[in-house]
Design a protein around this motif. Sequence first.
Motif, PDB file in Angstrom:
ATOM      1  N   LEU A 168      61.972  17.797  25.180  1.00 49.39           N
ATOM      2  CA  LEU A 168      61.494  19.123  24.778  1.00 49.39           C
ATOM      3  C   LEU A 168      61.846  19.404  23.320  1.00 49.39           C
ATOM      4  CD1 LEU A 168      62.706  21.041  27.964  1.00 49.39           C
ATOM      5  CD2 LEU A 168      60.611  19.725  27.638  1.00 49.39           C
ATOM      6  N   GLN A 169      60.816  19.761  22.517  1.00 53.11           N
ATOM      7  CA  GLN A 169      61.022  20.081  21.106  1.00 53.11           C
ATOM      8  C   GLN A 169      60.648  21.521  20.759  1.00 53.11           C
ATOM      9  OE1 GLN A 169      62.399  17.719  18.885  1.00 53.11           O
ATOM     10  NE2 GLN A 169      62.715  16.715  20.853  1.00 53.11           N
ATOM     11  N   GLY A 170      59.746  22.133  21.518  1.00 53.82           N
ATOM     12  CA  GLY A 170      59.406  23.531  21.266  1.00 53.82           C
ATOM     13  C   GLY A 170      60.563  24.451  21.639  1.00 53.82           C
ATOM     14  N   GLN A 171      60.809  25.470  20.849  1.00 53.37           N
ATOM     15  CA  GLN A 171      61.959  26.347  21.049  1.00 53.37           C
ATOM     16  C   GLN A 171      61.569  27.801  20.858  1.00 53.37           C
ATOM     17  OE1 GLN A 171      64.913  25.075  18.243  1.00 53.37           O
ATOM     18  NE2 GLN A 171      65.262  23.102  19.246  1.00 53.37           N
ATOM     19  N   PHE A 172      62.285  28.686  21.563  1.00 56.54           N
ATOM     20  CA  PHE A 172      62.223  30.116  21.242  1.00 56.54           C
ATOM     21  C   PHE A 172      63.626  30.699  21.360  1.00 56.54           C
ATOM     22  CE2 PHE A 172      61.513  30.291  25.911  1.00 56.54           C
ATOM     23  CZ  PHE A 172      62.443  31.259  26.286  1.00 56.54           C
ATOM     24  N   ARG A 173      63.865  31.770  20.643  1.00 60.51           N
ATOM     25  CA  ARG A 173      65.143  32.480  20.672  1.00 60.51           C
ATOM     26  C   ARG A 173      64.866  33.970  20.810  1.00 60.51           C
ATOM     27  NH1 ARG A 173      66.484  27.983  21.004  1.00 60.51           N
ATOM     28  NH2 ARG A 173      68.098  26.814  19.864  1.00 60.51           N
ATOM     29  N   LEU A 194      47.863  13.244   2.923  1.00 62.58           N
ATOM     30  CA  LEU A 194      48.525  11.942   2.964  1.00 62.58           C
ATOM     31  C   LEU A 194      47.559  10.825   3.313  1.00 62.58           C
ATOM     32  CD1 LEU A 194      51.910  12.739   4.708  1.00 62.58           C
ATOM     33  CD2 LEU A 194      51.497  12.282   2.316  1.00 62.58           C
ATOM     34  N   ALA A 195      46.248  11.084   3.253  1.00 61.60           N
ATOM     35  CA  ALA A 195      45.269  10.091   3.687  1.00 61.60           C
ATOM     36  C   ALA A 195      45.360   8.857   2.803  1.00 61.60           C
ATOM     37  CB  ALA A 195      43.864  10.688   3.618  1.00 61.60           C
ATOM     38  N   GLY A 196      45.880   7.756   3.376  1.00 60.01           N
ATOM     39  CA  GLY A 196      45.887   6.477   2.694  1.00 60.01           C
ATOM     40  C   GLY A 196      46.960   6.312   1.643  1.00 60.01           C
ATOM     41  N   LYS A 197      47.881   7.215   1.484  1.00 59.15           N
ATOM     42  CA  LYS A 197      48.935   7.044   0.479  1.00 59.15           C
ATOM     43  C   LYS A 197      50.240   7.588   1.021  1.00 59.15           C
ATOM     44  CE  LYS A 197      48.158  11.434  -1.944  1.00 59.15           C
ATOM     45  NZ  LYS A 197      47.931  12.076  -3.240  1.00 59.15           N
ATOM     46  N   TYR A 198      51.332   7.072   0.464  1.00 63.16           N
ATOM     47  CA  TYR A 198      52.661   7.487   0.905  1.00 63.16           C
ATOM     48  C   TYR A 198      53.512   7.776  -0.324  1.00 63.16           C
ATOM     49  CZ  TYR A 198      51.257   5.759   5.454  1.00 63.16           C
ATOM     50  OH  TYR A 198      50.611   5.567   6.624  1.00 63.16           O
ATOM     51  N   ASN A 199      53.902   9.022  -0.511  1.00 63.73           N
ATOM     52  CA  ASN A 199      54.748   9.417  -1.628  1.00 63.73           C
ATOM     53  C   ASN A 199      56.210   9.391  -1.205  1.00 63.73           C
ATOM     54  OD1 ASN A 199      52.617   9.914  -3.489  1.00 63.73           O
ATOM     55  ND2 ASN A 199      52.131  11.771  -2.348  1.00 63.73           N
ATOM     56  N   MET A 200      57.093   9.695  -2.191  1.00 61.71           N
ATOM     57  CA  MET A 200      58.524   9.593  -1.923  1.00 61.71           C
ATOM     58  C   MET A 200      58.970  10.540  -0.811  1.00 61.71           C
ATOM     59  SD  MET A 200      61.259   7.998  -2.767  1.00 61.71           S
ATOM     60  CE  MET A 200      61.015   7.300  -4.378  1.00 61.71           C
ATOM     61  N   MET A 201      58.351  11.718  -0.700  1.00 63.47           N
ATOM     62  CA  MET A 201      58.736  12.691   0.321  1.00 63.47           C
ATOM     63  C   MET A 201      57.740  12.679   1.479  1.00 63.47           C
ATOM     64  SD  MET A 201      61.497  13.655  -0.927  1.00 63.47           S
ATOM     65  CE  MET A 201      61.930  14.839   0.338  1.00 63.47           C
ATOM     66  N   ALA A 202      57.261  11.476   1.835  1.00 61.52           N
ATOM     67  CA  ALA A 202      56.352  11.338   2.975  1.00 61.52           C
ATOM     68  C   ALA A 202      57.069  11.740   4.261  1.00 61.52           C
ATOM     69  CB  ALA A 202      55.849   9.898   3.067  1.00 61.52           C
ATOM     70  N   PRO A 203      56.331  12.202   5.290  1.00 64.34           N
ATOM     71  CA  PRO A 203      56.976  12.623   6.542  1.00 64.34           C
ATOM     72  C   PRO A 203      57.612  11.473   7.290  1.00 64.34           C
ATOM     73  CG  PRO A 203      54.600  12.635   6.777  1.00 64.34           C
ATOM     74  CD  PRO A 203      54.868  12.417   5.321  1.00 64.34           C
ATOM     75  N   THR A 204      57.099  10.248   7.099  1.00 58.19           N
ATOM     76  CA  THR A 204      57.690   9.071   7.733  1.00 58.19           C
ATOM     77  C   THR A 204      57.821   7.987   6.683  1.00 58.19           C
ATOM     78  OG1 THR A 204      55.504   8.247   8.373  1.00 58.19           O
ATOM     79  CG2 THR A 204      56.687   9.601   9.983  1.00 58.19           C
ATOM     80  N   ASN A 230      66.662   9.552  19.844  1.00 57.68           N
ATOM     81  CA  ASN A 230      67.817  10.413  19.525  1.00 57.68           C
ATOM     82  C   ASN A 230      68.234  11.294  20.694  1.00 57.68           C
ATOM     83  OD1 ASN A 230      67.911   9.428  16.879  1.00 57.68           O
ATOM     84  ND2 ASN A 230      66.400  10.933  16.199  1.00 57.68           N
ATOM     85  N   LYS A 231      67.978  10.797  21.934  1.00 56.89           N
ATOM     86  CA  LYS A 231      68.348  11.547  23.136  1.00 56.89           C
ATOM     87  C   LYS A 231      67.774  12.957  23.132  1.00 56.89           C
ATOM     88  CE  LYS A 231      72.675   8.983  23.736  1.00 56.89           C
ATOM     89  NZ  LYS A 231      74.148   9.073  23.870  1.00 56.89           N
ATOM     90  N   GLY A 232      66.595  13.097  22.527  1.00 57.91           N
ATOM     91  CA  GLY A 232      65.896  14.383  22.539  1.00 57.91           C
ATOM     92  C   GLY A 232      66.251  15.298  21.397  1.00 57.91           C
ATOM     93  N   ARG A 233      67.212  14.882  20.514  1.00 61.64           N
ATOM     94  CA  ARG A 233      67.565  15.739  19.380  1.00 61.64           C
ATOM     95  C   ARG A 233      66.427  15.774  18.372  1.00 61.64           C
ATOM     96  NH1 ARG A 233      72.517  12.975  19.931  1.00 61.64           N
ATOM     97  NH2 ARG A 233      71.994  11.685  18.113  1.00 61.64           N
ATOM     98  N   ARG A 234      66.267  16.923  17.701  1.00 63.03           N
ATOM     99  CA  ARG A 234      65.187  17.128  16.739  1.00 63.03           C
ATOM    100  C   ARG A 234      65.363  16.179  15.550  1.00 63.03           C
ATOM    101  NH1 ARG A 234      62.046  21.596  15.063  1.00 63.03           N
ATOM    102  NH2 ARG A 234      62.005  22.137  17.268  1.00 63.03           N
ATOM    103  N   ASP A 235      64.298  15.470  15.159  1.00 62.80           N
ATOM    104  CA  ASP A 235      64.314  14.572  14.007  1.00 62.80           C
ATOM    105  C   ASP A 235      63.002  14.760  13.262  1.00 62.80           C
ATOM    106  OD1 ASP A 235      64.621  12.649  12.129  1.00 62.80           O
ATOM    107  OD2 ASP A 235      64.387  10.936  13.485  1.00 62.80           O
ATOM    108  N   ASP A 236      63.039  15.534  12.156  1.00 65.41           N
ATOM    109  CA  ASP A 236      61.818  15.796  11.405  1.00 65.41           C
ATOM    110  C   ASP A 236      61.294  14.564  10.683  1.00 65.41           C
ATOM    111  OD1 ASP A 236      61.599  18.434  12.158  1.00 65.41           O
ATOM    112  OD2 ASP A 236      62.908  19.147  10.554  1.00 65.41           O
ATOM    113  N   ASN A 237      62.100  13.479  10.615  1.00 67.26           N
ATOM    114  CA  ASN A 237      61.651  12.238   9.997  1.00 67.26           C
ATOM    115  C   ASN A 237      61.211  11.215  11.046  1.00 67.26           C
ATOM    116  OD1 ASN A 237      62.217  13.127   7.357  1.00 67.26           O
ATOM    117  ND2 ASN A 237      64.376  12.651   7.629  1.00 67.26           N
ATOM    118  N   CYS A 238      60.825  11.686  12.205  1.00 62.15           N
ATOM    119  CA  CYS A 238      60.455  10.794  13.302  1.00 62.15           C
ATOM    120  C   CYS A 238      59.174  10.036  12.964  1.00 62.15           C
ATOM    121  CB  CYS A 238      60.267  11.604  14.585  1.00 62.15           C
ATOM    122  SG  CYS A 238      58.944  12.837  14.452  1.00 62.15           S
ATOM    123  N   ARG A 239      58.965   8.931  13.692  1.00 62.27           N
ATOM    124  CA  ARG A 239      57.710   8.188  13.568  1.00 62.27           C
ATOM    125  C   ARG A 239      56.634   8.959  14.327  1.00 62.27           C
ATOM    126  NH1 ARG A 239      57.822   2.980  11.951  1.00 62.27           N
ATOM    127  NH2 ARG A 239      56.142   2.392  13.380  1.00 62.27           N
TER     128      ARG A 239
END
Length: 1375
Positions: free
Chosen positions: A1314-1319, A33-43, A1248-1257
């Motif tokens: 906290l974002q790391g999880q184990f089950r 992603l160096a220097g470019k942003y496509n439609m499915m960019a992470p942010t 998001n009060k700690g909820r997981r958001d994969d589209n985070c900044r």
Amino acid sequence: MRSTKTNCHVTFKLFNLPHDDSYKCKKEFHESLAGKYNMMAPTLNSDDNSPWTWSRCSRKLITDFLENIVISYGVLLEEALIIVELNIWPGLMVHLATPTLGDKGRCVRKNSEPNPVDGGWGKWEPYGNCSRTCGGGVKKATRLCNNPSPQYAGKYCIGRRTRYRSCNTKPCEDGQDFRALQCAAYNGRHLNVNGLNSAVRWVPMYHGIHAKDQCRLHCRVAGRSHYYQLARKVIDGTSCGPDTDDICVEGMCWRAGCDHILGSKTKRDDCGVCGGDNTSCRTVTGQYNVNIYGYNFVNQFPAGAMKLEITQSAASRYSSRMDDEIYLALKNSSGHWILNGNSIISTARRTIPLGDIFITYSGAGMAVENITCNKPLPQDLNLYLLTISNEQPNIRYEYKVPVEGRSVYVWDAYGPWEPCTSICKGRKSRRIRCLKQVDRRQVDVSFCLGNKPAPITANCNSKCKLSWEKTWESECSSSCGLGEKTRTIKCIKMPKGRTSGIIVGNGNCSHLQKPPQRVVCNGQCRQRAKWIYSRWSECSRSCGQGTQRRSAYCSDGNRCDTSSRVVVQTCNVGPCANWVVLDWSSCSVTCGTGTKRRHVTCEHNRVRVRHNQCNPRLRPVDTQPCQAAPCPQWEGGEWSECSVTCESGYQRRQVICRDGSGRRTQPYECNAAMKPIDIRSCHLPECITITTTSEPVISRQVTNWRTGGWTSCSVTCGSGTRERLVSCLDDDNNLVPESSCNPSEKPESREECSRKECPQWRTTHWQPCSVSCGSGIQSRNVACMYSDNQETSGNECNIIDKPDEEKSCHQSCRSKWISAPWGECSKTCGGGIQERLVRCQDEDRTCDEQTKPSTTQKCNNEPCATWNYGEWGECSHSCGGGHKSRAIACVAEDGRTIDMNKCDPRQIPADKMLCNTHACSNNWNRGRWTPCTVTCGNGYRERTVTCHSATGQMMPDNFCGVDKPETKKSCHKGPCITWETGPWSECSTTCGSGKRTRAVHCMNGSSIAPMSVCTTNKPSDQKDCHRKHCETYKWKTQNWSKCSKSCGGGTRTRRVICENRSGIQVKREYCNVNTMPRLTKRCNREACPVSKLPHAWVAGPWQECSTTCGDGVSTRHVKCQVMDPGGLPLTNEGNMCDSESRPSVSRRCNAGECHWSHQWRTGPWSQDLHTVMCFLVGKPSSCADLKRLFGFSTDKTYTIMLQGNELEIYCHQMDSSNPKEFLSLKNERENYSEIYPKRLLNPYDCPNKGRRDDNCRCTLQGHDDAGYTSFNKIRFNVTTMEVIVDDATFSSTKEGLFVPFGTAGDCYSAKKCLQGQFRMNFDGTGLELAQTASWTTKGNLATFSIDRDFKTIRGSCGGFCGKCVPISLKLSFIS
């Protein structure tokens, strides 16, 4: 536009499309992603104004997804066409069309958008290269939807985008398994799998793979049972499995025959011959029923035997097959047991590898024990019988062996297509050939003895039809009354989509009934005069009744009846359209001044029409102002006294919110942006400082700015502001005037803040009216929803903007008119009339006569065209039958010559006719035929033909008639023996000089002849070829590192990379691995002076208890070690340690109560002897017990006894001296460990009060140990019941690095976010996590939260950067 981009992004997330920085995209496409942003960019960056494009990863995955739909379900959809239309601003529309997954979005005005353009297929591209050089490959051709490309919301093309063709179908000479070659390409690559090294060998995995995954490349480690997916799909042309001829195409299994042709139905016969007739092999059968105690040889099956089937069904009187104690056993050609050897019996079904094939065994527990193998045996196979009872065995076996010294000939039903049987709607069939099975050479059909296969047929020339048509017709023989017409009837071929046909030979229509050439006609007698009318004029009014006019003239002077003359009529008698208004909406605001709206529509006969059909000057208003209750207002109190008595301080006051009636209300009722300030600075005269000369002057005090915590964001969604208190304090934390602090360093007291995207009102379509007659209600659902379609409370949306949930509707109580289809036109040209039936739908209700549809309409108004012809020309011959012709033209009413397609082809006059049909007095004189012009193949012969009079004088040809004998005819001299060459192959190299080859055969007609038969020079079968200059690569080394030790032998390392000629780094595989410089070297080898170095005792880990039950001893190694100055042990042992402080090397241990005993068992008597054996009774308590006591050596699930309880465990490495115990987990998705890879751009936030958001900044520069690992088995110590968390044998690391069991962490935020999880889920294992299990933290700001219910444990861990690791994970039996 950003909202539209977000919607498009979210839409494709529904297709499970990953982000461009996902592990899948990085691994397969190496995208960055160096220097470019496509439609499915992470942010989705707010300042991203670049064109909206798709990454290569997104384009490939979407296309594959849709291609698989086509292959699996036959859907005619080939590419993605996404249309997103959003009302962002009145009159504007966002229109995002991506027909090729790559266009840029545009903003256009709705009323200026061009008309839609539907897409059309372009030409098929040539077929690409074959995927294989032999053994049946696949070629692919594609076409694009670019003729034209779809635009402006036009439809995408419907149909196939790709097509496939078989190629290089000849069998490979080496006979190697093509899937095995693809697995072998990974040899030496351990793929970061724990326990594998660089010497690993990969072999294909066939059995145990789900049918839908058989075209993925699954390979297992040679000598082991576990396997891995090394590629998402195999190369096209790879066989779907070992027992099928079907092949893989684009990751899907397609039907194919044994001839490696897609769609072929050719099968192998019982002898394994493709298309054979079962004559190339013979069947061998046998049986065995001798009862001798122990192992007994039964039969040897030779290499090459196929269709092997062995059954054993002893005449047992027991209810179970296990009770007869008679078992089949197998040895390979080397004498090693491969089934049921060494008294170890397999009771379950299993597959046994033998070379490149597999043998299937039913298991000893079946009622009938059997062994089967369809493929030819690669080596001799020996059958034994193990008997330890008095039962009578009953073994039957059958197999097939090839008939030696016999050539095999097979029928081939897929020869070339024969000519079509008819020029229209015919049938064609493939030529059935007889081929020699070894080289697929065509031979005479008498060599094939089996039944000839049914021919393969197909339709041909289907886009046309044949019919008898009238091409010319004479005038009626009678001008008034009955007469006769003569007409010419021809066979016409009418291609599909054309209006004119083609005259073909009459023999093509012989199967159709031919119309008569003479028909009765009736001459047109003189008719009475009649009025001839022009067309009606336009109506004088569009509604409310107007008039139409036309002109008329009499066809016969002034003899017409004037009373029948009609030149004026009424038109458009229906009422005009008018404006219709609905009720006013509620006020747009709940306080203050707002606006009310209502719908204004134009209707005609209660049907909504365009607004331009109503009078615009009479249009009612659709908006008006409205006044609601007064809005709440802020009210400020009196300012307090200044906080100081001199210089600068501050004042405060109370600010409250009051409603329209003056009552105090909650602050959120008032506009937060309009809130007055409640603190301000104040300035008083300078302070007076009294000083004396006896004491020094007091210096100015030290002050600093201090900030309070931020308030909550002023909004719950969208963009808002937040504030904090900024004060000036001295070093004693006392409040001082702000002027005492540096104003340039004052922190911000207000800043912008953003929350999640605000929800919007969404509506469904209006439901039908609640009544079918009269006034009723239409309703719809209205919900407050986020962009991800998650519904929330209505309080989250602006209640003022909430759409109506109900509206009034009116249904006419009259019935509706029902119209039948229009009938045929009364004329084909010149203006005719069409009629139709119009009736009222319900007989018990009336219809509005004013809205009754018309029952007639005009048709075929274009003027009629007629055929015109000229005079006949002269006859071509004076006798014997000649022909004469004339010109034919299609003429309009005004005399213009127009296209002949405008006239009726069935009435076209003849343009040729016979003439001078009387016999000629002259005769043709025929000469002798010349010899054939060739000595082989097809040629011709000639002769002279002249016209002579009765007296023998030569005359011109036209004096002898038209039937001149032929002067030339074909001749055939048998097949020619010639050289025939094939196409040149591709160059043997991809760069530099190479060779191209081609096949050269000596051909006797269509058959291949020996080379010696062809006498001419043989064409060359190879030639030189040259490709682009070969790229050169070289190794480049970097500087050596420092020595790892100062003495006693250390190591220095360096980095070695591979570069091309331009100095650009490439993969190591491009450089010669044999010339690669070394990566490490020894250094500082001189021995360290031991006397000057410290010594210390070093103890190893405790070994497992010497017994698996009862009392035992556990030991460990203890040695005196020389330590380096840094406290690390050196390689040399020391002798200067304190003997009194030496740790113990052994300790007592108890592995629990033993649960087995031994018993004597006797075998049957044999004469005067019988066997007595010692058997183990009870259950062992480890995998080592199973191996030591029973001799088990297979990795699988066993039952052992632990702590007085039975437990199922999986034993691994049973073929080693130290097998391992594993606990099988039922649900791999509930047993995973994750160290989250992302890191917030603002690390002091927790969105998001700690909820997981994969589209985070976020950035991906998170935790160094980031990864995601799932487990289907975990290793544990059967003595201590301790889980060994870092064993990765039965784990799957899907992203990043391996994460141990029960471990999690992140580097996401400095707050507790906290974002790391184990089950862990032990359901179904019989065990649970002991209460003593505990965790600890590692890293910076690390915290964790553990939620457990014994069977299931959920953990959340994180820090900046931090993780949690288990201290002790012990298992216990469920009480």
